[in-house]
Design a protein around this motif. Structure first.
Motif, PDB file in Angstrom:
ATOM      1  N   PHE A 131       0.817  -1.220   0.000  1.00  0.00           N
ATOM      2  CA  PHE A 131       0.000   0.000   0.000  1.00  0.00           C
ATOM      3  C   PHE A 131       0.851   1.270   0.000  1.00  0.00           C
ATOM      4  O   PHE A 131       0.561   2.217   0.704  1.00  0.00           O
ATOM      5  N   VAL A 132       1.901   1.264  -0.811  1.00  0.00           N
ATOM      6  CA  VAL A 132       2.750   2.454  -0.908  1.00  0.00           C
ATOM      7  C   VAL A 132       2.207   3.401  -1.977  1.00  0.00           C
ATOM      8  O   VAL A 132       1.443   2.995  -2.857  1.00  0.00           O
ATOM      9  N   ARG A 133       2.606   4.651  -1.908  1.00  0.00           N
ATOM     10  CA  ARG A 133       2.236   5.635  -2.915  1.00  0.00           C
ATOM     11  C   ARG A 133       2.951   5.307  -4.230  1.00  0.00           C
ATOM     12  O   ARG A 133       4.018   4.704  -4.230  1.00  0.00           O
ATOM     13  N   ARG A 139     -12.952   4.742  -0.429  1.00  0.00           N
ATOM     14  CA  ARG A 139     -13.591   3.797  -1.355  1.00  0.00           C
ATOM     15  C   ARG A 139     -14.384   2.789  -0.535  1.00  0.00           C
ATOM     16  O   ARG A 139     -14.075   2.541   0.633  1.00  0.00           O
ATOM     17  N   HIS A 140     -15.350   2.140  -1.149  1.00  0.00           N
ATOM     18  CA  HIS A 140     -16.221   1.199  -0.429  1.00  0.00           C
ATOM     19  C   HIS A 140     -15.446   0.031   0.193  1.00  0.00           C
ATOM     20  O   HIS A 140     -15.841  -0.502   1.215  1.00  0.00           O
ATOM     21  N   ASP A 141     -14.311  -0.356  -0.400  1.00  0.00           N
ATOM     22  CA  ASP A 141     -13.541  -1.503   0.094  1.00  0.00           C
ATOM     23  C   ASP A 141     -12.287  -1.105   0.875  1.00  0.00           C
ATOM     24  O   ASP A 141     -11.489  -1.954   1.238  1.00  0.00           O
ATOM     25  N   GLU A 142     -12.120   0.181   1.140  1.00  0.00           N
ATOM     26  CA  GLU A 142     -10.867   0.674   1.706  1.00  0.00           C
ATOM     27  C   GLU A 142     -10.581   0.173   3.122  1.00  0.00           C
ATOM     28  O   GLU A 142      -9.437  -0.119   3.455  1.00  0.00           O
ATOM     29  N   HIS A 195       1.460  -0.123   4.863  1.00  0.00           N
ATOM     30  CA  HIS A 195       0.970   1.252   5.015  1.00  0.00           C
ATOM     31  C   HIS A 195      -0.458   1.324   4.465  1.00  0.00           C
ATOM     32  O   HIS A 195      -0.719   2.033   3.486  1.00  0.00           O
ATOM     33  N   PRO A 196      -1.410   0.595   5.075  1.00  0.00           N
ATOM     34  CA  PRO A 196      -2.771   0.632   4.511  1.00  0.00           C
ATOM     35  C   PRO A 196      -3.375   2.032   4.632  1.00  0.00           C
ATOM     36  O   PRO A 196      -3.043   2.785   5.546  1.00  0.00           O
ATOM     37  N   PRO A 197      -4.255   2.392   3.695  1.00  0.00           N
ATOM     38  CA  PRO A 197      -4.894   3.712   3.759  1.00  0.00           C
ATOM     39  C   PRO A 197      -5.544   3.937   5.130  1.00  0.00           C
ATOM     40  O   PRO A 197      -6.122   3.022   5.705  1.00  0.00           O
ATOM     41  N   ALA A 225      -3.822  -6.010   5.617  1.00  0.00           N
ATOM     42  CA  ALA A 225      -2.464  -5.688   6.058  1.00  0.00           C
ATOM     43  C   ALA A 225      -2.153  -6.331   7.406  1.00  0.00           C
ATOM     44  O   ALA A 225      -1.064  -6.891   7.605  1.00  0.00           O
ATOM     45  N   VAL A 226      -3.098  -6.277   8.345  1.00  0.00           N
ATOM     46  CA  VAL A 226      -2.901  -6.915   9.656  1.00  0.00           C
ATOM     47  C   VAL A 226      -2.662  -8.413   9.460  1.00  0.00           C
ATOM     48  O   VAL A 226      -1.735  -8.997  10.046  1.00  0.00           O
ATOM     49  N   LYS A 227      -3.472  -9.031   8.635  1.00  0.00           N
ATOM     50  CA  LYS A 227      -3.348 -10.474   8.374  1.00  0.00           C
ATOM     51  C   LYS A 227      -1.967 -10.810   7.817  1.00  0.00           C
ATOM     52  O   LYS A 227      -1.331 -11.778   8.252  1.00  0.00           O
ATOM     53  N   LYS A 228      -1.469 -10.025   6.864  1.00  0.00           N
ATOM     54  CA  LYS A 228      -0.169 -10.305   6.250  1.00  0.00           C
ATOM     55  C   LYS A 228       0.979 -10.092   7.238  1.00  0.00           C
ATOM     56  O   LYS A 228       1.948 -10.842   7.231  1.00  0.00           O
ATOM     57  N   VAL A 229       0.891  -9.081   8.089  1.00  0.00           N
ATOM     58  CA  VAL A 229       1.931  -8.877   9.103  1.00  0.00           C
ATOM     59  C   VAL A 229       1.946 -10.073  10.058  1.00  0.00           C
ATOM     60  O   VAL A 229       3.013 -10.571  10.428  1.00  0.00           O
TER      61      VAL A 229
END
Length: 193
Positions: A6-8, A56-59, A40-42, A66-70
């Motif tokens: 989730f980087v820019r 966004r609706h899924d944001e 770095h999730p939104p 991200a929590v799951k992957k960490v």
């Protein structure tokens, strides 16, 4: 290899060898694992101004991903100090641990060169607190403020410091990115998959 999720599109991470960057175009939700992550999730759906944000609706789901992957891969998740994600996802408050061995620390990105204080929570899985890289604690006041802070309820400014731009608010200072990479590299050596 470290995965930065989730980087820019213009992220400093993209200039660093050994960092596999996942921006909006690449879609971090396609990351399968296999390496520690820096996530770095939104945050606009989770921050203190989430009631006026237009995500966004899924944001919101991106932060849970991200929590799951960490937790699965080891690494670090970064979010604003007042993020509501901690309560929603059952993340430990500073000084506590969760069943995944994860723990939280609060830092100020100003310590790594950000123009504003930008207090930040880091959720870390894969190393012990004593294994953290050195933290460059800096005293004093940051020269700028985040645009959404420093105002009274009537909208008047509390302090006379310039506001940072949206881009500056979202960007990760290079020295802070390097600190997070160092954490993820330590997790790579310690975390068992």
């Amino acid at each position: 290899m470290i995965a930065a999720l989730f980087v820019r599109a213009d992220s400093h991470y993209k200039t660093i060898p050994g960092v596999d960057c996942w921006d909006m175009e690449r879609d971090a939700r396609l990351f399968q694992g296999g390496s520690p992550v820096i996530a770095h999730p939104p945050c606009r759906a989770w921050g203190q101004l989430s009631h006026i944000a237009k995500p966004r609706h899924d944001e919101k789901d991106l932060a849970y991903f991200a929590v799951k992957k960490v937790r699965e891969c080891g690494g670090v998740l970064e979010h604003p100090a007042k993020s509501k994600l901690w309560a929603a996802a059952g993340l430990p408050s500073p000084g506590h641990r969760d069943e995944f061995g994860g723990w939280t620390i609060m830092v100020s990105q100003f310590w790594w060169g950000h123009k504003a204080e930008k207090k930040t929570l880091l959720y870390i899985v894969g190393i012990e607190p004593a294994e953290l890289p050195d933290i460059p604690f800096v005293m004093g006041e940051a020269p700028c403020v985040v645009a959404s802070s420093g105002r009274r309820k009537d909208g008047r400014r509390l302090k006379r410091r310039p506001e940072i731009s949206k881009k500056e608010r979202e960007a990760t200072p290079p020295a802070f990115a390097n600190f997070l990479i160092e954490i993820a590299n330590k997790c790579a050596r310690k975390y068992e998959h």
